[in-house]
Design a protein around this motif. Structure first.
Motif, PDB file in Angstrom:
ATOM      1  N   LEU A 554      48.576  -3.847  55.502  1.00 16.51           N
ATOM      2  CA  LEU A 554      47.592  -2.904  56.038  1.00 16.51           C
ATOM      3  C   LEU A 554      48.233  -1.962  57.044  1.00 16.51           C
ATOM      4  CD1 LEU A 554      44.475  -5.212  56.516  1.00 16.51           C
ATOM      5  CD2 LEU A 554      44.539  -3.110  55.139  1.00 16.51           C
ATOM      6  N   ILE A 555      49.020  -2.512  57.936  1.00 17.52           N
ATOM      7  CA  ILE A 555      49.638  -1.681  58.966  1.00 17.52           C
ATOM      8  C   ILE A 555      50.664  -0.733  58.346  1.00 17.52           C
ATOM      9  CG2 ILE A 555      51.178  -1.772  60.968  1.00 17.52           C
ATOM     10  CD1 ILE A 555      49.638  -4.325  61.797  1.00 17.52           C
ATOM     11  N   CYS A 556      51.492  -1.237  57.428  1.00 17.58           N
ATOM     12  CA  CYS A 556      52.482  -0.368  56.775  1.00 17.58           C
ATOM     13  C   CYS A 556      51.795   0.717  55.950  1.00 17.58           C
ATOM     14  CB  CYS A 556      53.416  -1.193  55.904  1.00 17.58           C
ATOM     15  SG  CYS A 556      54.542  -2.257  56.831  1.00 17.58           S
ATOM     16  N   SER A 557      50.687   0.379  55.312  1.00 13.45           N
ATOM     17  CA  SER A 557      49.955   1.380  54.536  1.00 13.45           C
ATOM     18  C   SER A 557      49.343   2.428  55.449  1.00 13.45           C
ATOM     19  CB  SER A 557      48.862   0.698  53.706  1.00 13.45           C
ATOM     20  OG  SER A 557      49.413  -0.207  52.775  1.00 13.45           O
ATOM     21  N   ALA A 558      48.827   1.995  56.595  1.00 11.20           N
ATOM     22  CA  ALA A 558      48.267   2.954  57.550  1.00 11.20           C
ATOM     23  C   ALA A 558      49.345   3.916  58.051  1.00 11.20           C
ATOM     24  CB  ALA A 558      47.637   2.205  58.721  1.00 11.20           C
ATOM     25  N   MET A 559      50.539   3.407  58.330  1.00 15.09           N
ATOM     26  CA  MET A 559      51.625   4.270  58.793  1.00 15.09           C
ATOM     27  C   MET A 559      52.085   5.207  57.674  1.00 15.09           C
ATOM     28  SD  MET A 559      51.969   3.472  61.953  1.00 15.09           S
ATOM     29  CE  MET A 559      53.576   3.981  62.561  1.00 15.09           C
ATOM     30  N   THR A 560      52.061   4.740  56.436  1.00 13.60           N
ATOM     31  CA  THR A 560      52.418   5.604  55.310  1.00 13.60           C
ATOM     32  C   THR A 560      51.383   6.706  55.129  1.00 13.60           C
ATOM     33  OG1 THR A 560      53.527   3.745  54.209  1.00 13.60           O
ATOM     34  CG2 THR A 560      52.972   5.651  52.859  1.00 13.60           C
ATOM     35  N   GLU A 561      50.113   6.383  55.302  1.00 15.84           N
ATOM     36  CA  GLU A 561      49.059   7.390  55.226  1.00 15.84           C
ATOM     37  C   GLU A 561      49.224   8.429  56.336  1.00 15.84           C
ATOM     38  OE1 GLU A 561      45.597   9.530  54.236  1.00 15.84           O
ATOM     39  OE2 GLU A 561      46.781   8.079  53.081  1.00 15.84           O
ATOM     40  N   LEU A 562      49.572   7.994  57.537  1.00 16.41           N
ATOM     41  CA  LEU A 562      49.793   8.937  58.633  1.00 16.41           C
ATOM     42  C   LEU A 562      50.993   9.844  58.345  1.00 16.41           C
ATOM     43  CD1 LEU A 562      49.112   6.660  61.735  1.00 16.41           C
ATOM     44  CD2 LEU A 562      47.649   8.463  60.819  1.00 16.41           C
ATOM     45  N   PHE A 563      52.006   9.292  57.685  1.00 11.99           N
ATOM     46  CA  PHE A 563      53.145  10.115  57.259  1.00 11.99           C
ATOM     47  C   PHE A 563      52.679  11.202  56.288  1.00 11.99           C
ATOM     48  CE2 PHE A 563      55.818  10.586  53.443  1.00 11.99           C
ATOM     49  CZ  PHE A 563      56.831  11.376  53.966  1.00 11.99           C
ATOM     50  N   LEU A 564      51.876  10.838  55.308  1.00 15.92           N
ATOM     51  CA  LEU A 564      51.396  11.817  54.331  1.00 15.92           C
ATOM     52  C   LEU A 564      50.549  12.893  55.003  1.00 15.92           C
ATOM     53  CD1 LEU A 564      50.474   9.416  51.387  1.00 15.92           C
ATOM     54  CD2 LEU A 564      52.436  10.966  51.505  1.00 15.92           C
ATOM     55  N   ARG A 565      49.746  12.504  55.975  1.00 15.18           N
ATOM     56  CA  ARG A 565      48.928  13.488  56.672  1.00 15.18           C
ATOM     57  C   ARG A 565      49.782  14.436  57.498  1.00 15.18           C
ATOM     58  NH1 ARG A 565      43.240  10.569  58.468  1.00 15.18           N
ATOM     59  NH2 ARG A 565      42.900   9.483  56.496  1.00 15.18           N
ATOM     60  N   SER A 566      50.821  13.904  58.126  1.00 17.61           N
ATOM     61  CA  SER A 566      51.702  14.794  58.900  1.00 17.61           C
ATOM     62  C   SER A 566      52.439  15.751  57.989  1.00 17.61           C
ATOM     63  CB  SER A 566      52.692  13.959  59.727  1.00 17.61           C
ATOM     64  OG  SER A 566      53.667  13.335  58.916  1.00 17.61           O
ATOM     65  N   GLN A 567      52.822  15.295  56.791  1.00 17.58           N
ATOM     66  CA  GLN A 567      53.483  16.182  55.841  1.00 17.58           C
ATOM     67  C   GLN A 567      52.516  17.247  55.320  1.00 17.58           C
ATOM     68  OE1 GLN A 567      56.941  16.134  54.942  1.00 17.58           O
ATOM     69  NE2 GLN A 567      56.791  14.945  56.828  1.00 17.58           N
ATOM     70  N   ALA A 568      51.249  16.868  55.123  1.00 14.29           N
ATOM     71  CA  ALA A 568      50.250  17.849  54.674  1.00 14.29           C
ATOM     72  C   ALA A 568      50.053  18.941  55.720  1.00 14.29           C
ATOM     73  CB  ALA A 568      48.926  17.148  54.376  1.00 14.29           C
ATOM     74  N   ARG A 569      50.084  18.571  56.991  1.00 16.38           N
ATOM     75  CA  ARG A 569      49.936  19.579  58.042  1.00 16.38           C
ATOM     76  C   ARG A 569      51.075  20.589  58.010  1.00 16.38           C
ATOM     77  NH1 ARG A 569      48.086  15.066  61.073  1.00 16.38           N
ATOM     78  NH2 ARG A 569      50.120  14.732  62.028  1.00 16.38           N
ATOM     79  N   ARG A 570      52.239  20.145  57.580  1.00 14.20           N
ATOM     80  CA  ARG A 570      53.391  21.050  57.478  1.00 14.20           C
ATOM     81  C   ARG A 570      53.438  21.784  56.141  1.00 14.20           C
ATOM     82  NH1 ARG A 570      58.988  18.834  59.886  1.00 14.20           N
ATOM     83  NH2 ARG A 570      59.394  21.013  59.416  1.00 14.20           N
ATOM     84  N   GLY A 571      52.499  21.487  55.245  1.00 11.28           N
ATOM     85  CA  GLY A 571      52.508  22.103  53.925  1.00 11.28           C
ATOM     86  C   GLY A 571      53.533  21.485  53.001  1.00 11.28           C
ATOM     87  N   ASN A 572      53.935  20.241  53.283  1.00  8.41           N
ATOM     88  CA  ASN A 572      55.006  19.588  52.529  1.00  8.41           C
ATOM     89  C   ASN A 572      54.514  18.593  51.496  1.00  8.41           C
ATOM     90  OD1 ASN A 572      56.674  20.994  54.175  1.00  8.41           O
ATOM     91  ND2 ASN A 572      57.508  19.236  55.273  1.00  8.41           N
ATOM     92  N   LEU A 573      53.228  18.635  51.161  1.00 10.25           N
ATOM     93  CA  LEU A 573      52.694  17.622  50.263  1.00 10.25           C
ATOM     94  C   LEU A 573      51.962  18.275  49.108  1.00 10.25           C
ATOM     95  CD1 LEU A 573      52.109  14.612  49.715  1.00 10.25           C
ATOM     96  CD2 LEU A 573      50.041  14.850  51.085  1.00 10.25           C
TER      97      LEU A 573
END
Length: 587
Positions: A554-573
């Motif tokens: 759960l914790i690793c998945s939450a951190m992976t989701e936060l990574f994807l959101r940070s990449q989306a903010r940069r237009g990298n997803l």
């Protein structure tokens, strides 16, 4: 902050976007920028950026460049005073093709030399940091942060790699990028690229049947040499868990006369506390201990975090707290005990390790007796006579995290391939550098990763990495032997750390709504990428037994989701396949 270090510590990363050609009328725009300001500068064509320590002078760094319109950019630690002569030597070594001179430099660093016709990207043999790059025709982009190199329109991250990240694996998620390997220089020109291996690690030349005690003595001698530059660099911080590796690094720094302070992350969870170990170590070595309590409340996760890779560890927020305190204390070099497990712990083990190991016959007999008195089944032990079979493979497979809420792999795929850790690049370590340490002006370094120690570890027999004794397994016996002369058995005999996941399991049990909001909504990227099963997630979050069992995932998945959101903010997803036409939220 005054920094009188015998290191090159001003340089904290670099970026470039360059067209390799012979157009002298179009020189690149070269800028020196404080690391904390780097995201405010647009990444444009024909721009070269050197990221600096927050306290460094951009004008002074700019003036050190050796030749007009040709540049040397660096990142990491070089054990030399910062000078124009040093940059000039690196520049001359690359242009002359005498890359072996780079191997004579002491330190853990990466860098590049930029001319109008060629680009040289290099990495020292001991550096955990690397440079990423991509080439299209004569245009080349490179950076020590892979997020900078995503092309317009975003990257498609591999679904299986994301699935592994949710399990806590350290896998690289940018398949379109290349990286520099240790001890290599990549030369790129208008015709393509060539790679030259200018340095490689070779096993240390030691006599046959070198004893465990002599390995221990050689290890500590090499460690004392490794920490010597740090010891004369002003006040040094050490991340101290109280475990074997960090204790050994602290002991070596003290023996070299360093002005050192230890930092320890404490917790109120009794099953995970290591404070007593850290306190005993500091009392024995007369070192001040700064103990910081971890924050485990509703701000456990933050939607504002920026990640170049998923940071699949529960300590990200805690590390941020301790980095702020270290910065406040005026410490710029922070050591830890990383590499202890990789270099001196077991990787493969079996009867073949004992029989074929470079040890005495008396030791072989003693270790064989210990192996047959262990918990390993006799059938597995006999099978381990074959060098291709390791007794540890099944033990590690049994310890894998539960994945009750992740989407099963496609039909016909029994399971994912075994996760292979790429020791040339550890994404989690570089993520911490880019997002925790360097924004605070801190260089995070591991003396146990020094070149001489790596060469010694290459010579160390597998039989000396794990000793079966009276039904127990003694890992890293070389390091334990060193500590046994200075510390009580509470320190050097201790097995694996206490139940560190305990506070995180308690967090999951008391905060299921946090995971429901982060991982269980239609906007969740891991759901839209078919990695998380929303129905199964609801079942897990509603059952305390499943919550505890799936806590790490759960914790690793939450951190992976936060990574994807940070990449989306940069237009990298970007999303491929089903759902790809759905517009991405800004999160």
């Amino acid at each position: 902050m005054e920094r009188n270090y015998p290191f090159v510590t001003d340089y904290m990363g670099c970026y470039g976007w360059y067209d390799i050609q012979t157009q002298a009328d179009q020189p690149p725009l070269y800028q020196c920028i404080a690391f904390n300001e780097r995201n405010r500068v647009p990444l444009q064509m024909r721009s070269i950026l050197q990221w600096l320590h927050p306290d460094a002078s951009p004008a002074e760094a700019h003036s050190r460049q050796p030749f007009e319109q040709e540049y040397v950019l660096l990142s990491g630690l070089l054990a030399y005073p910062l000078s124009q002569d040093l940059l000039g030597m690196i520049h001359a070594s690359c242009l002359s093709g005498n890359y072996a001179r780079l191997g004579h430099l002491s330190g853990m660093f990466v860098g590049c030399v930029v001319t109008q016709e060629k680009l040289f990207l290099f990495r020292s043999v001991t550096s955990q940091e690397t440079i990423f790059y991509r080439q299209q025709g004569t245009r080349v982009r490179w950076s020590t942060d892979p997020s900078d190199l995503v092309q317009e329109g975003g990257e498609a991250f591999d679904q299986d790699a994301l699935w592994q990240c949710c399990q806590g694996a350290m896998v690289f998620l940018y398949p379109q990028l290349k990286m520099i390997r240790p001890g290599s220089v990549v030369v790129i020109d208008a015709h393509g690229e060539t790679t030259h291996r200018y340095e490689q690690l070779v096993p240390l030349n030691l006599p046959r049947r070198t004893s465990l005690h002599k390995y221990a003595a050689s290890t500590y001698h090499a460690l004392l040499q490794a920490v010597q530059p740090y010891a004369i660099s002003g006040r040094i911080g050490v991340m101290l868990s109280g475990g074997i590796d960090s204790t050994l690094v602290l002991m070596a720094l003290v023996d070299q006369g360093a002005d050192v302070v230890a930092y320890h992350m404490d917790t109120d969870a009794p099953l995970a506390r290591e404070a007593s170990y850290a306190q005993e170590v500091c009392d024995r070595l007369a070192v001040p201990l700064v103990s910081l309590s971890s924050n485990e409340h509703d701000d456990y996760f933050s939607s504002e975090w920026e990640f170049p890779h998923p940071y699949n560890h529960v300590w990200f927020g805690r590390m941020q707290q301790i980095a702020a305190r270290i910065r406040q204390d005026g410490v710029s070099l922070l050591c830890n005990g990383c590499h202890g497990d990789m270099l001196f712990g077991p990787v493969r083990y079996g009867l073949s390790s004992i029989m074929l190991g470079d040890t005495s016959w008396q030791e072989k007999w003693t270790m064989l007796q210990g192996a047959f008195c262990s918990r390993w089944e006799w059938k597995r032990l006999i099978r381990s006579v074959m060098p291709s079979f390791s007794l540890l493979d099944e033990d590690w497979a049994d310890a894998r995290q539960h994945v009750d809420f992740l989407v099963p792999r496609p039909a016909g795929v029994a399971r994912l391939p075994d996760i292979q850790v790429d020791l040339d690049f550890l994404p989690q370590e570089q993520t911490a550098d880019l997002t925790i340490w360097r924004p605070q002006g801190i260089f995070f370094c591991s003396p146990l990763g020094d070149k001489a120690l790596r060469q010694l570890a290459l010579r160390l027999p597998d039989a000396y990495r794990l000793l079966p004794f009276q039904g127990r397994f003694i890992d890293k016996p070389v390091l334990r032997l060193l500590l046994s002369e200075r510390f009580s058995g509470q320190i050097w005999r201790r097995e694996r750390c206490p139940w560190l996941i305990s506070p995180d399991q308690q967090y999951c049990l008391s905060h299921p709504h946090v995971f429901a909001n982060l991982l269980g909504t239609p906007e969740t990227y891991l759901i839209r990428l078919h990695v998380v099963d929303s129905d199964q997630l609801k079942r897990v979050l509603a059952d305390p037994v499943l919550l505890r069992r799936n806590a790490e995932t759960l914790i690793c998945s939450a951190m992976t989701e936060l990574f994807l959101r940070s990449q989306a903010r940069r237009g990298n997803l970007s999303l491929q396949g089903e759902g790809a036409d759905v517009s991405l939220p800004t999160c």
